[in-house]
Design an enzyme around this catalytic site. Structure first.
Site, PDB file in Angstrom:
ATOM      1  N   HIS A 153       0.855  -1.201   0.000  1.00 27.20           N
ATOM      2  CA  HIS A 153       0.000   0.000   0.000  1.00 27.20           C
ATOM      3  C   HIS A 153       0.881   1.237   0.000  1.00 27.20           C
ATOM      4  O   HIS A 153       1.755   1.384   0.848  1.00 27.20           O
ATOM      5  CB  HIS A 153      -0.912   0.011   1.231  1.00 27.20           C
ATOM      6  N   TYR A 167      -8.993   5.576   7.606  1.00 28.40           N
ATOM      7  CA  TYR A 167      -9.036   5.910   9.040  1.00 28.40           C
ATOM      8  C   TYR A 167     -10.040   7.057   9.184  1.00 28.40           C
ATOM      9  O   TYR A 167      -9.824   8.129   8.624  1.00 28.40           O
ATOM     10  CB  TYR A 167      -7.672   6.382   9.538  1.00 28.40           C
ATOM     11  N   PRO A 208      -3.730   0.343  18.741  1.00 26.23           N
ATOM     12  CA  PRO A 208      -3.472  -0.127  17.376  1.00 26.23           C
ATOM     13  C   PRO A 208      -3.616   0.919  16.276  1.00 26.23           C
ATOM     14  O   PRO A 208      -3.327   0.632  15.109  1.00 26.23           O
ATOM     15  CB  PRO A 208      -4.493  -1.255  17.180  1.00 26.23           C
ATOM     16  N   LYS A 232       1.488  -0.114  14.933  1.00 29.25           N
ATOM     17  CA  LYS A 232       2.905  -0.206  15.311  1.00 29.25           C
ATOM     18  C   LYS A 232       3.271  -1.442  16.145  1.00 29.25           C
ATOM     19  O   LYS A 232       4.457  -1.782  16.246  1.00 29.25           O
ATOM     20  CB  LYS A 232       3.319   1.045  16.108  1.00 29.25           C
ATOM     21  N   TYR A 241       4.212   6.561   9.954  1.00 34.34           N
ATOM     22  CA  TYR A 241       3.365   5.427   9.585  1.00 34.34           C
ATOM     23  C   TYR A 241       4.173   4.333   8.876  1.00 34.34           C
ATOM     24  O   TYR A 241       3.994   3.144   9.156  1.00 34.34           O
ATOM     25  CB  TYR A 241       2.209   5.905   8.693  1.00 34.34           C
TER      26      TYR A 241
HETATM   27  P1  RFL Z   1       1.609 -12.060  21.425  1.00 33.11           P
HETATM   28  O1  RFL Z   1       1.111 -12.108  20.025  1.00 33.11           O
HETATM   29  O2  RFL Z   1       0.676 -11.676  22.492  1.00 33.11           O
HETATM   30  O3  RFL Z   1       2.201 -13.515  21.737  1.00 33.11           O
HETATM   31  C1  RFL Z   1       2.590 -13.890  23.047  1.00 33.11           C
HETATM   32  C2  RFL Z   1       2.494 -15.408  23.141  1.00 33.11           C
HETATM   33  O4  RFL Z   1       2.920 -15.821  24.449  1.00 33.11           O
HETATM   34  C3  RFL Z   1       2.026 -16.815  24.932  1.00 33.11           C
HETATM   35  N1  RFL Z   1       2.086 -16.829  26.411  1.00 33.11           N
HETATM   36  C4  RFL Z   1       2.697 -17.807  27.134  1.00 33.11           C
HETATM   37  N2  RFL Z   1       3.353 -18.910  26.748  1.00 33.11           N
HETATM   38  C5  RFL Z   1       3.842 -19.686  27.734  1.00 33.11           C
HETATM   39  N3  RFL Z   1       3.699 -19.432  29.057  1.00 33.11           N
HETATM   40  C6  RFL Z   1       3.041 -18.324  29.485  1.00 33.11           C
HETATM   41  N4  RFL Z   1       2.893 -18.065  30.792  1.00 33.11           N
HETATM   42  C7  RFL Z   1       2.511 -17.448  28.485  1.00 33.11           C
HETATM   43  N5  RFL Z   1       1.824 -16.289  28.540  1.00 33.11           N
HETATM   44  C8  RFL Z   1       1.578 -15.934  27.274  1.00 33.11           C
HETATM   45  C9  RFL Z   1       0.671 -16.380  24.393  1.00 33.11           C
HETATM   46  O5  RFL Z   1      -0.255 -17.475  24.363  1.00 33.11           O
HETATM   47  C10 RFL Z   1       1.051 -15.887  22.995  1.00 33.11           C
HETATM   48  O6  RFL Z   1       0.980 -16.919  22.033  1.00 33.11           O
HETATM   49  O7  RFL Z   1       2.882 -11.107  21.555  1.00 33.11           O
HETATM   50  P2  RFL Z   1       4.075 -10.824  20.512  1.00 33.11           P
HETATM   51  O8  RFL Z   1       4.593 -12.110  19.932  1.00 33.11           O
HETATM   52  O9  RFL Z   1       5.009  -9.906  21.192  1.00 33.11           O
HETATM   53  O10 RFL Z   1       3.368 -10.079  19.273  1.00 33.11           O
HETATM   54  C11 RFL Z   1       2.836  -8.778  19.429  1.00 33.11           C
HETATM   55  C12 RFL Z   1       1.677  -8.578  18.466  1.00 33.11           C
HETATM   56  O11 RFL Z   1       0.777  -9.641  18.626  1.00 33.11           O
HETATM   57  C13 RFL Z   1       0.961  -7.228  18.709  1.00 33.11           C
HETATM   58  O12 RFL Z   1       1.891  -6.216  18.990  1.00 33.11           O
HETATM   59  C14 RFL Z   1       0.118  -6.788  17.495  1.00 33.11           C
HETATM   60  O13 RFL Z   1      -0.913  -7.702  17.244  1.00 33.11           O
HETATM   61  C15 RFL Z   1      -0.491  -5.390  17.732  1.00 33.11           C
HETATM   62  N6  RFL Z   1      -1.390  -4.968  16.644  1.00 33.11           N
HETATM   63  C16 RFL Z   1      -0.882  -4.435  15.482  1.00 33.11           C
HETATM   64  N7  RFL Z   1       0.453  -4.349  15.292  1.00 33.11           N
HETATM   65  C17 RFL Z   1       0.954  -3.881  14.101  1.00 33.11           C
HETATM   66  O14 RFL Z   1       2.183  -3.790  13.969  1.00 33.11           O
HETATM   67  N8  RFL Z   1       0.139  -3.530  13.035  1.00 33.11           N
HETATM   68  C18 RFL Z   1      -1.215  -3.605  13.142  1.00 33.11           C
HETATM   69  O15 RFL Z   1      -1.912  -3.333  12.162  1.00 33.11           O
HETATM   70  C19 RFL Z   1      -1.784  -4.035  14.410  1.00 33.11           C
HETATM   71  N9  RFL Z   1      -3.111  -4.142  14.567  1.00 33.11           N
HETATM   72  C20 RFL Z   1      -2.781  -5.077  16.802  1.00 33.11           C
HETATM   73  C21 RFL Z   1      -3.621  -4.639  15.732  1.00 33.11           C
HETATM   74  C22 RFL Z   1      -3.351  -5.605  17.960  1.00 33.11           C
HETATM   75  C23 RFL Z   1      -4.710  -5.676  18.082  1.00 33.11           C
HETATM   76  N10 RFL Z   1      -5.230  -6.236  19.289  1.00 33.11           N
HETATM   77  C24 RFL Z   1      -6.151  -7.303  19.309  1.00 33.11           C
HETATM   78  C25 RFL Z   1      -4.648  -5.868  20.541  1.00 33.11           C
HETATM   79  C26 RFL Z   1      -4.984  -4.713  15.848  1.00 33.11           C
HETATM   80  C27 RFL Z   1      -5.546  -5.207  17.032  1.00 33.11           C
HETATM   81  C28 RFL Z   1      -7.036  -5.207  17.129  1.00 33.11           C
HETATM   82  C1  PHB Z   2      -5.800  -4.344  10.767  1.00 35.03           C
HETATM   83  O1  PHB Z   2      -5.917  -4.583   9.553  1.00 35.03           O
HETATM   84  O2  PHB Z   2      -6.123  -5.160  11.632  1.00 35.03           O
HETATM   85  C2  PHB Z   2      -5.267  -3.023  11.185  1.00 35.03           C
HETATM   86  C3  PHB Z   2      -4.803  -2.139  10.221  1.00 35.03           C
HETATM   87  C4  PHB Z   2      -4.327  -0.883  10.596  1.00 35.03           C
HETATM   88  C5  PHB Z   2      -4.321  -0.550  11.939  1.00 35.03           C
HETATM   89  C6  PHB Z   2      -4.769  -1.435  12.902  1.00 35.03           C
HETATM   90  C7  PHB Z   2      -5.249  -2.684  12.524  1.00 35.03           C
HETATM   91  O3  PHB Z   2      -3.884   0.690  12.283  1.00 35.03           O
END
Ligand code: RFL
Ligand code: PHB
Length: 390
Positions: free
Chosen positions: A72, A201, A293, A297, A385
């Site tokens: 994108h 957005y 989110p 980032k 971004y």
């Molecule tokens: P995770 O993905 O939470 O994985 C951690 C893992 O550790 C396990 N765990 C354990 N395992 C063993 N023993 C224990 N005691 C444990 N406790 C926990 C868990 O089961 C899990 O499998 O962390 P990690 O790997 O650091 O990854 C981080 C990302 O998941 C997170 O930063 C992103 O998803 C945030 N995020 C976004 N980031 C972006 O860069 N671009 C995006 O567009 C974006 N959109 C988002 C997002 C997060 C969202 N939510 C749901 C918070 C959109 C949303 C809606």
């Molecule tokens: C997503 O596609 O889940 C998404 C995209 C952009 C954001 C957050 C989440 O800023």
């Protein structure tokens, strides 16, 4: 059992670290509390910075992302009922982002790990970390009712915000900075074509909305909701109705709706734990920091931590140098605070705050108008971004 690096958590941070260490010839074991299917069922990030896609390439797992991911070069800001394109490509001298779901990143990493025959213990129970302030850290866990001990040189806490690693650090050794926002995001995934070929957005009088996507046939949408809302109280119809009202007339007209494949509410939080190293235990990704989110980032900051951590371990094992390890925390935190600032700013600009009042809305309107009129302001948004330089 013994390994060089014990990795707690098989989210994107843990899996990517494992893959990079394997490439560098460093033995590692991943312990994950959940099953692989459960990890893959969590719908999260969608936007990857170039730094992240480069790292996935370096880890040898970029092939499908390049085939199926969607580059994108811009996104739309919608406010006052009108859309304005932020041209990332021209504002940043040719940079872009990749729209490719975290689920797919995780799937690719799991497949590579399995193909390489690397040890991963899923459904590891009662994981606990010990003696990380000595030369001989240990991790204990249960599997199939039996207790196991993993001896290692280092522990990598990649276990997310609710993980065990940060929680095991002695009180007083860690400082936590936190802001909880007074709303969450209700998200829906659906097999419907995206309303627009780029992300939208939206700042509307009814609250924030985001139109994102996973492919030409799969969409991801979010609407801002009060923290008191429950996902189960939202029918698909109610969600589509609310989303439509937050869009501009053209998008409202072209939005294709359908049954939700997933519907959930995520709270919004800014959080940083300092430092990120405790003797021979290191935190990476959501275990150490959370961003709202809005700026996309979270996963990208996690990837940078993993980049620095894998090179620190590689330096340690190949050159017997502690330099990378000693600088890990400081190096990561410099970038993390910039990501935190951007995510907080973009969240503050785009959401309706319960106590913001009429003046809050007016100030947002003025800033949004300035943002799209001033090249300097658009450039600041665009360069954050796509990801600031390392
Ligand atoms: P995770 O993905 O939470 O994985 C951690 C893992 O550790 C396990 N765990 C354990 N395992 C063993 N023993 C224990 N005691 C444990 N406790 C926990 C868990 O089961 C899990 O499998 O962390 P990690 O790997 O650091 O990854 C981080 C990302 O998941 C997170 O930063 C992103 O998803 C945030 N995020 C976004 N980031 C972006 O860069 N671009 C995006 O567009 C974006 N959109 C988002 C997002 C997060 C969202 N939510 C749901 C918070 C959109 C949303 C809606
Ligand atoms: C997503 O596609 O889940 C998404 C995209 C952009 C954001 C957050 C989440 O800023």
């Amino acid at each position: 059992m013994r390994t060089q690096v014990a990795i707690i958590g098989a989210g994107p941070s843990g899996l990517l670290l494992g893959q990079l260490l394997h490439k560098a010839g460093i033995a590692n074991v991943i312990l994950e509390r959940q099953s692989a299917d459960y990890v893959l069922s969590r719908i999260r990030a969608g936007v990857l910075e170039q730094v992240t896609t480069d790292l996935l390439d370096e880890a040898g797992v970029g092939t499908r992302m390049h085939q199926e991911g969607l580059p994108h070069t811009g996104f739309d800001l919608l406010f006052g009922g009108e859309r304005h394109r932020i041209d990332l490509h021209s504002l940043t001298g040719g940079q872009q982002v990749m729209v490719y779901g975290q689920t797919e990143v995780t799937r690719d990493l799991m497949a590579a790990r399995q193909a390489a025959g690397l040890p991963t213990v899923y459904q590891a129970g009662d994981v606990s970390v010990h003696d990380f302030d000595t030369q001989h850290p240990q991790v204990r866990y249960q599997q199939d009712g039996a207790w196991h001990t993993l001896d290692c040189d280092f522990i990598a806490g990649c276990d997310g915000f609710h993980g065990v690693c940060r929680a095991s650090v002695p009180e007083g050794a860690v400082t936590e900075y936190e802001k909880v926002y007074p709303f969450g995001w209700l998200g829906v995934l659906s097999d419907t074509p995206p309303v627009h070929h780029e992300l939208i957005y939206a700042n509307s009088t009814r609250g924030f909305a985001l139109c994102s996507q996973r492919s030409a046939t799969r969409s991801r949408y979010y609407v801002q909701v009060p923290l008191t809302e429950k996902a189960e109280n939202w029918s698909d119809e109610a969600f589509w109705h609310e989303l439509r009202q937050r869009l501009d007339p053209e998008a409202r007209e072209t939005l294709v709706t359908g049954p939700s494949l997933e519907k959930s509410i995520a709270p919004l939080r800014s959080f940083v734990a300092e430092p990120m190293r405790f003797g021979r235990m290191f935190l990476a990704g959501d275990a150490a920091h959370i961003v709202p989110p809005t700026g996309a980032k979270g996963l990208n900051l996690a990837a940078t931590d993993v980049k620095y951590l894998s090179s620190a371990f590689t330096e340690y094992y190949t050159e017997r140098s502690n330099a990378g390890i000693d600088h890990y925390s400081q190096r990561c935190l410099q970038r993390i605070w910039k990501g935190e600032r951007f995510s907080w700013w973009f969240t503050s600009l785009m959401h309706r705050f319960p106590d913001g009042g009429a003046i809050g809305q007016k100030l947002q309107d003025a800033e949004l108008a300035y943002l799209v009129q001033s090249k300097a302001a658009s450039t600041a948004l665009a360069e954050n971004y796509v990801g600031l330089p390392l």
